[in-house]
Design a protein around this motif. Structure first.
Motif, mmCIF file in Angstrom:
data_model
loop_
_atom_site.group_PDB
_atom_site.id
_atom_site.type_symbol
_atom_site.label_atom_id
_atom_site.label_comp_id
_atom_site.label_asym_id
_atom_site.label_seq_id
_atom_site.Cartn_x
_atom_site.Cartn_y
_atom_site.Cartn_z
ATOM 1 N N VAL A 67 48.892 45.763 60.446
ATOM 2 C CA VAL A 67 49.862 44.722 60.800
ATOM 3 C C VAL A 67 51.266 45.264 60.536
ATOM 4 O O VAL A 67 51.580 45.599 59.388
ATOM 5 N N PRO A 68 52.109 45.396 61.571
ATOM 6 C CA PRO A 68 51.759 45.183 62.970
ATOM 7 C C PRO A 68 50.786 46.242 63.477
ATOM 8 O O PRO A 68 50.649 47.314 62.895
ATOM 9 N N ALA A 69 50.127 45.908 64.614
ATOM 10 C CA ALA A 69 49.104 46.803 65.157
ATOM 11 C C ALA A 69 49.712 48.008 65.860
ATOM 12 O O ALA A 69 49.010 48.980 66.145
ATOM 13 N N ALA A 70 51.008 47.961 66.153
ATOM 14 C CA ALA A 70 51.714 49.078 66.789
ATOM 15 C C ALA A 70 53.186 48.967 66.442
ATOM 16 O O ALA A 70 53.673 47.903 66.051
ATOM 17 N N ASP A 71 53.903 50.089 66.576
ATOM 18 C CA ASP A 71 55.360 50.015 66.416
ATOM 19 C C ASP A 71 55.900 48.993 67.418
ATOM 20 O O ASP A 71 55.512 49.000 68.596
ATOM 21 N N ASN A 72 56.806 48.112 66.961
ATOM 22 C CA ASN A 72 57.345 47.110 67.875
ATOM 23 C C ASN A 72 58.799 46.811 67.551
ATOM 24 O O ASN A 72 59.310 47.180 66.489
ATOM 25 N N SER A 73 59.429 46.114 68.473
ATOM 26 C CA SER A 73 60.851 45.828 68.324
ATOM 27 C C SER A 73 61.082 44.663 67.383
ATOM 28 O O SER A 73 60.402 43.642 67.449
ATOM 29 N N ALA A 74 62.091 44.810 66.509
ATOM 30 C CA ALA A 74 62.423 43.761 65.555
ATOM 31 C C ALA A 74 63.372 42.732 66.154
ATOM 32 O O ALA A 74 63.662 41.715 65.510
ATOM 33 N N MET A 75 63.850 42.956 67.388
ATOM 34 C CA MET A 75 64.789 42.003 68.006
ATOM 35 C C MET A 75 64.889 42.264 69.498
ATOM 36 O O MET A 75 64.382 43.265 70.009
ATOM 37 N N ARG A 161 54.041 50.495 62.679
ATOM 38 C CA ARG A 161 52.627 50.132 62.602
ATOM 39 C C ARG A 161 52.165 50.164 61.148
ATOM 40 O O ARG A 161 52.424 51.121 60.425
ATOM 41 N N GLY A 162 51.480 49.068 60.719
ATOM 42 C CA GLY A 162 50.967 48.993 59.353
ATOM 43 C C GLY A 162 52.035 48.748 58.307
ATOM 44 O O GLY A 162 51.772 48.857 57.107
ATOM 45 N N GLU A 163 53.253 48.421 58.741
ATOM 46 C CA GLU A 163 54.364 48.229 57.802
ATOM 47 C C GLU A 163 54.088 47.062 56.853
ATOM 48 O O GLU A 163 54.408 47.108 55.668
ATOM 49 N N ASP A 164 53.496 45.977 57.365
ATOM 50 C CA ASP A 164 53.180 44.818 56.530
ATOM 51 C C ASP A 164 51.842 45.001 55.817
ATOM 52 O O ASP A 164 51.733 44.789 54.606
ATOM 53 N N LEU A 165 50.816 45.357 56.555
ATOM 54 C CA LEU A 165 49.477 45.555 56.001
ATOM 55 C C LEU A 165 48.817 46.741 56.681
ATOM 56 O O LEU A 165 48.904 46.886 57.911
ATOM 57 N N GLN A 166 48.126 47.553 55.898
ATOM 58 C CA GLN A 166 47.383 48.674 56.461
ATOM 59 C C GLN A 166 45.905 48.335 56.531
ATOM 60 O O GLN A 166 45.367 47.647 55.660
ATOM 61 N N LYS A 167 45.258 48.786 57.567
ATOM 62 C CA LYS A 167 43.836 48.540 57.755
ATOM 63 C C LYS A 167 43.046 48.998 56.524
ATOM 64 O O LYS A 167 43.313 50.061 55.967
ATOM 65 N N ALA A 168 42.106 48.141 56.095
ATOM 66 C CA ALA A 168 41.217 48.402 54.955
ATOM 67 C C ALA A 168 41.917 48.261 53.601
ATOM 68 O O ALA A 168 41.299 48.505 52.563
ATOM 69 N N LYS A 169 43.178 47.838 53.585
ATOM 70 C CA LYS A 169 43.879 47.578 52.334
ATOM 71 C C LYS A 169 43.838 46.071 52.033
ATOM 72 O O LYS A 169 43.741 45.250 52.942
#
Length: 438
Positions: A67-75, A161-169
């Motif tokens: 989370v997020p699942a990919a790099d994305n725009s913040a605005m 990608r994974g900035e908020d939550l990383q998979k399996a964490k």
């Protein structure tokens, strides 16, 4: 500290509030260790997400996705490769080659001198790592944009990608008392069910010949039993299973039978009344037969007399674990105060919760408060914001242990500590709110 009725420390002195809390917590830890040895698989259950509010998470919730699942725009703005910010020119001009929306990624690639119009949350296209906010663009048309080079640095306004939550964490840790925001977090990860500890079974009863049930006509000298209804409300807020054992008369045999029946089916028994030194207070006598219970004088107001300990396993009991017992005072306010200060934390701890100290804030006393050093007092009060914007607190009138209105009108406790003396108007005092936003 040994919780035996014969312990002279408990019999002949008043415990400090913190000492009482420590002794309770230590015994609860003993009971938890006992339950681990029983290896009871029914202690954990799987519940739908929307039924998990105020339940206690029994296993770390591991994120099944990044989370997020990919790099994305913040605005909202324009995505491009930040290498172009290294040019010596003051301004940067870029060609617009398309648009990316949230949920509709751009499938092409950003080349040198190119950019992509992008919306908040949209996936960053291949070849881009930076977003210039739309409001910082100095010149634009349908096909190109221009902006000052020194307005941002490479990589800005991009969520990784994974900035908020990383998979399996761990997304939510075991022992968490689940709040609405936790359920929302689990839902955002696509998790429909959670593993939680089963609800504690808590039996409650009131003792006293003077008590009348709701709907009965009051006899001479009688009062309606409010304590069971206050306790029911307090326990429902913790989402526990309540076993209402009703009103028990001041008769040793009846009280013993009620305690035994409750211990057979409940993890915890909470009684109110019968823990003082009156001739008709049989609780102490019965508990010496049924368990290991300390009868305490606690240096606090309200709620000085209190019993605490365990009932031994009884033939036919649904669990081999000892039953936790609280004998609370009979006065309605004292029941609620002792529940807040001792029982609530013990129930959460026994049910698997990771405990944190309740938040304390400070406010200015509007009026004088009389206080003797040598005991902790929990005064009922109303916290509000004064005309100058500072928090102020005012007591809800008379603070007698039997005046339930003082609790009903209050939204907080003013905590006057053990060694504290009188409070004068304008003094800052510690305050504990009854309710939180979440």
């Amino acid at each position: 500290m040994k919780l035996s009725p014969n312990n002279p420390i408990l019999l002949n002195s008043s415990l400090h509030v913190d000492e009482a809390r420590k002794a309770i917590s230590d015994l609860v830890i003993e009971l938890i260790e006992e339950s681990k040895k029983l290896v009871d698989p029914s202690n954990i259950e799987l519940v739908p997400l929307d039924q998990a509010i105020n339940r206690i998470l029994a296993q770390d919730l591991l994120s099944p996705i990044d989370v997020p699942a990919a790099d994305n725009s913040a605005m909202d703005g324009y995505a491009f490769n930040g290498n172009c910010l290294g040019v010596p020119e003051d301004s940067v001009s870029l060609k617009i080659i398309g648009t990316a929306y949230a949920g509709k990624p751009f499938t092409g690639e950003i080349g040198k001198g190119e950019c992509l119009k992008i919306m908040t949350g949209a996936v960053m296209p291949t070849g881009s790592d930076t977003v210039i906010p739309q409001e910082l663009v100095s010149a634009q048309c349908d096909t190109s944009i221009e902006f000052k080079r020194n307005l941002l640095k490479p990589g800005e306004n991009r969520r990784l990608r994974g900035e908020d939550l990383q998979k399996a964490k761990p997304a939510i840790q075991s022992g968490r008392l689940l709040r609405p925001s936790d359920l929302g977090l689990a839902a955002s990860l696509g998790v429909p069910v959670l593993k939680v500890y089963r609800k504690l079974k808590v039996a409650i009863l009131s003792s006293g010949d003077e008590l009348c049930a709701l709907g009965q006509e009051l006899a001479a000298g009688g009062i309606y039993d409010s304590n069971r209804h206050s306790l029911t409300g307090l326990l429902n807020r913790l989402n526990l299973e309540i076993i209402d054992c009703g009103i028990v008369r001041d008769d040793p045999d009846a009280l013993k039978e009620a305690f035994c029946n409750a211990a057979k089916v409940a993890d915890v028994l909470i009684s109110s009344g019968g823990v003082s030194v009156g001739e008709a207070d049989f609780t102490k006598q019965i508990m010496q037969e049924l368990g290991d219970v300390g009868f305490w004088k606690i240096a606090m107001r309200p709620g000085r007399p209190m019993a605490f300990g365990t009932l031994k396993p009884i033939t036919g009991q649904s669990t081999a674990r000892r039953t936790l017992f609280f004998g609370l005072p009979g006065n309605p306010v004292a029941v609620m105060v002792t529940f807040y200060q001792f029982v609530r934390a013990a129930l959460l701890q026994l049910n698997g919760a990771t405990l944190t100290a309740p938040p304390i804030t400070q406010a200015i006393a509007e009026s004088a408060i009389r206080k003797k050093p040598g005991r902790t007092e929990f005064q009922r009060a109303i916290l509000r914001r004064g005309q100058d914007g500072k928090p102020v607190v005012k007591l809800t009138g008379s603070q007698g242990a039997g005046i339930l209105r003082s609790m009903s009108e209050a939204n907080c406790f003013v905590i006057l500590h053990h060694d504290q003396g009188n409070v004068t108007p304008g003094n800052w005092v510690d305050v504990a709110l009854f309710d939180g936003l979440l």
